[in-house]
Design an enzyme around this catalytic site. Structure first.
Site, PDB file in Angstrom:
ATOM      1  N   LYS A  71       0.622  -0.305  12.796  1.00  0.00           N
ATOM      2  CA  LYS A  71      -0.910  -0.049  13.595  1.00  0.00           C
ATOM      3  C   LYS A  71      -1.030  -1.003  14.272  1.00  0.00           C
ATOM      4  O   LYS A  71      -0.060  -2.247  14.658  1.00  0.00           O
ATOM      5  CB  LYS A  71      -1.390  -0.192  12.155  1.00  0.00           C
ATOM      6  CG  LYS A  71      -3.153  -0.605  12.999  1.00  0.00           C
ATOM      7  CD  LYS A  71      -4.175  -0.487  12.065  1.00  0.00           C
ATOM      8  CE  LYS A  71      -5.610  -1.419  12.852  1.00  0.00           C
ATOM      9  NZ  LYS A  71      -6.753  -0.950  11.416  1.00  0.00           N
TER      10      LYS A  71
ATOM     11  N   LYS B  59      -3.169  -3.188  16.816  1.00  0.00           N
ATOM     12  CA  LYS B  59      -4.484  -3.666  17.062  1.00  0.00           C
ATOM     13  C   LYS B  59      -5.162  -4.082  18.434  1.00  0.00           C
ATOM     14  O   LYS B  59      -3.809  -5.126  18.754  1.00  0.00           O
ATOM     15  CB  LYS B  59      -4.519  -5.853  15.931  1.00  0.00           C
ATOM     16  CG  LYS B  59      -6.280  -6.087  16.476  1.00  0.00           C
ATOM     17  CD  LYS B  59      -7.440  -4.813  15.816  1.00  0.00           C
ATOM     18  CE  LYS B  59      -8.034  -5.377  14.786  1.00  0.00           C
ATOM     19  NZ  LYS B  59      -9.031  -4.361  14.455  1.00  0.00           N
TER      20      LYS B  59
ATOM     21  N   HIS C 236      -9.173   0.306   5.212  1.00  0.00           N
ATOM     22  CA  HIS C 236      -9.464  -0.755   6.570  1.00  0.00           C
ATOM     23  C   HIS C 236      -8.840  -1.753   5.335  1.00  0.00           C
ATOM     24  O   HIS C 236      -9.370  -2.095   4.485  1.00  0.00           O
ATOM     25  CB  HIS C 236     -11.073  -1.328   6.708  1.00  0.00           C
ATOM     26  CG  HIS C 236     -11.543  -2.065   7.099  1.00  0.00           C
ATOM     27  ND1 HIS C 236     -12.349  -2.813   6.527  1.00  0.00           N
ATOM     28  CD2 HIS C 236     -11.336  -2.857   8.357  1.00  0.00           C
ATOM     29  CE1 HIS C 236     -12.491  -3.981   7.164  1.00  0.00           C
ATOM     30  NE2 HIS C 236     -11.972  -3.934   8.547  1.00  0.00           N
TER      31      HIS C 236
HETATM   32  O1  GKR Z   1      -8.277  -9.201  11.715  1.00  0.00           O
HETATM   33  O2  GKR Z   1      -9.310  -8.853  13.941  1.00  0.00           O
HETATM   34  C1  GKR Z   1      -9.222  -8.513  12.812  1.00  0.00           C
HETATM   35  C2  GKR Z   1      -9.574  -7.407  12.746  1.00  0.00           C
HETATM   36  O3  GKR Z   1     -10.362  -6.244  13.544  1.00  0.00           O
HETATM   37  C3  GKR Z   1     -10.677  -6.771  11.831  1.00  0.00           C
HETATM   38  O4  GKR Z   1     -11.828  -8.066  11.671  1.00  0.00           O
HETATM   39  C4  GKR Z   1     -10.712  -5.720  11.615  1.00  0.00           C
HETATM   40  O5  GKR Z   1     -12.023  -5.395  10.878  1.00  0.00           O
HETATM   41  O6  GKR Z   1      -8.696  -4.370  10.908  1.00  0.00           O
HETATM   42  C5  GKR Z   1     -10.201  -4.382  11.748  1.00  0.00           C
HETATM   43  C6  GKR Z   1     -10.389  -3.148  11.542  1.00  0.00           C
HETATM   44  O7  GKR Z   1      -9.478  -1.841  11.219  1.00  0.00           O
HETATM   45  O8  GKR Z   1     -11.473  -2.684  12.149  1.00  0.00           O
HETATM   46 MG    MG Z   2      -9.925  -0.614  12.399  1.00  0.00          MG
END
Ligand code: GKR
Ligand code: MG
Length: 437
Positions: free
Chosen positions: A195, A197, A332
């Site tokens: 995955k 981000k 999640h």
């Molecule tokens: O840790 O920045 C992060 C993520 O964006 C997290 O806050 C999200 O809640 O991992 C999460 C997601 O899948 O949206």
């Molecule tokens: Mg997410």
């Protein structure tokens, strides 16, 4: 058996400067370790979100919890939610608020419930000498699969001053450095799904990053999650560009805001013959959102989280609901310690229908902050196996818990604010704009 004491230990855990559409991670993430002590001398443990608000909600439940029978969880749910948990707004309106998942005010009762439920189930598991995931009718699998959760990041490993952690990955703000980050994740943990981000860099760079991952790790299902940073048009453009890379067991996660927006992207991609699946943990954060997500065909994979969907029994119910509705299910994550790692593993193993490897931030935390006895939870080929031990299968290291409390007490902040961090460390004018592209 009755609960005679509720103990709460706020924790600060070092965290690297990771980026997302929310902004920048602070040097420390906040968590809460929960203990319920029973009249039989058993201590059940749990972990949940951190900072003032989750702590206040747990403290507000204290009068009910102390004296409660750990088996009387349904009554506790009713106590927290009133006569109906469907009164949660199903209009999808709160998905527009874009709060960090798990910190949405409307999830608060389910989050508080989950923290206590898990501690009670841990105590019950110890009382009957059975692992937690076997308490709800027996496990569906012996090990929970997790994915490599990659982040664009600045240099730094988290923590501050003398308490700074080593940075294993360095700055990762390009396709090449993300491929290298992934290589290390897979070598160290054995993950079989990936995955990224997203919602951080220009979408064309993120397209290049997914393509680079696809060619470096052929056959690995890929997913990208920009947390709603893209408009409907941009989401369609990216969906078309990555039609091959995200196909099969891959998916596009919360590309744009709202179920209506995702439904439109899905319609437009299907019209072009692109069948990429959509997942969400932003537009769907509770049971009341599921029918609407399905009716609109906005989301095909629900990303639950036992920490705010209501614990392990609710996770299992959701798994059965998704199976009946023909929807996929994965999990999640936000920053967490080893107790949550085991909560997630037990929740995943208790769920018969789990279609994709779960997310976890765990590789981003270090041994220095771990609160479970014996140190960090180990992965086997990208999975967390359920130990042959009662309850969650882990105990607290109280010296480590005390160090986490000490770090927490020194911090000037009591809630996650990625936008403020971004302004302080990267760009003084930064604001979370949705859609950004
Ligand atoms: O840790 O920045 C992060 C993520 O964006 C997290 O806050 C999200 O809640 O991992 C999460 C997601 O899948 O949206
Ligand atoms: Mg997410």
């Amino acid at each position: 058996m009755k609960i005679k004491e509720l103990r709460l230990h706020p924790q600060a855990i070092a965290d690297g400067p990771l980026r997302s559409s929310y902004g920048l991670h602070a040097p420390y993430a906040l968590r809460t370790i929960v203990e319920v002590v029973t009249t039989d001398g058993i201590t059940g443990i749990s972990e949940t979100y951190g900072g003032d608000r989750p702590l206040a909600a747990l403290n507000a439940a204290r009068d009910y919890v102390v004296g409660m029978d750990p088996f009387a969880l349904t009554r506790f749910w009713q106590h927290l939610h009133g006569d109906s948990d469907t009164k949660v707004d199903a209009s999808g309106e709160r998905s527009q608020t874009m709060l960090v998942p798990g910190e949405n005010p409307l999830d608060e009762a389910s989050r508080t419930f989950a923290a206590i439920e898990v501690a009670c189930l841990d105590a019950i598991g110890q009382a009957v000498n059975r692992p937690l995931c076997d308490l709800t009718g027996g496990r569906a699998r012996d090990a929970a699969p997790f994915s490599a959760y990659l982040f664009y990041k600045h240099a730094g490993g988290g923590g501050t001053g003398d308490d700074a952690r080593d940075d294993k990955y360095g700055e990762c703000l390009s396709p090449e450095t993300i491929v290298e980050q992934c290589r290390r994740f897979i070598a160290e943990y054995g993950f079989a799904e990936i995955k990224l981000k997203g919602g951080v860099l220009d979408p064309d760079i993120e397209i290049d990053t997914i393509r680079a991952l696809h060619s470096a790790f052929p056959g690995y299902p890929l997913r990208i999650d920009p947390n709603c940073a893209w408009s409907v048009d941009t989401s369609v453009r990216i969906g078309l560009a990555l039609r091959d890379e995200l196909s099969g067991a891959g998916y596009l996660e919360d590309p744009c805001a709202s179920l209506a927006g995702m439904a439109e992207v899905r319609r437009r991609l299907l019209a072009e013959g692109v069948k990429t699946l959509f997942a969400s943990n932003v537009a769907t954060t509770c049971f009341a959102h599921v029918p609407q997500a399905r009716d609109l065909d906005a989301v095909q994979i629900i990303l639950s989280d036992p920490h705010y969907w209501g614990g392990i029994r609710k996770q299992k119910q959701l798994s059965e609901l998704c199976e009946v509705l023909g929807m996929g299910l994965s999990m999640h994550s936000n920053n967490h310690l080893g107790v949550s790692m085991m909560i997630m593993a037990h929740a995943a193993c208790a769920s018969p229908h789990l279609t994709h490897a779960c997310d976890t931030h765990y590789p981003w935390q270090t041994e220095v902050d771990e609160v479970v006895e014996g140190g960090r939870i180990r992965f086997t080929n990208g999975t967390v196996p359920i130990p042959d031990k009662p309850g969650l299968g882990v105990k607290l290291d109280y010296d480590q818990v005390a160090r986490g409390v000490e770090r927490y007490n020194k911090l000037p902040y009591r809630k996650r604010d990625d936008e403020a961090e971004m302004r302080q460390h990267v760009d003084p004018n930064w604001r979370r704009i949705l859609p950004r592209w």
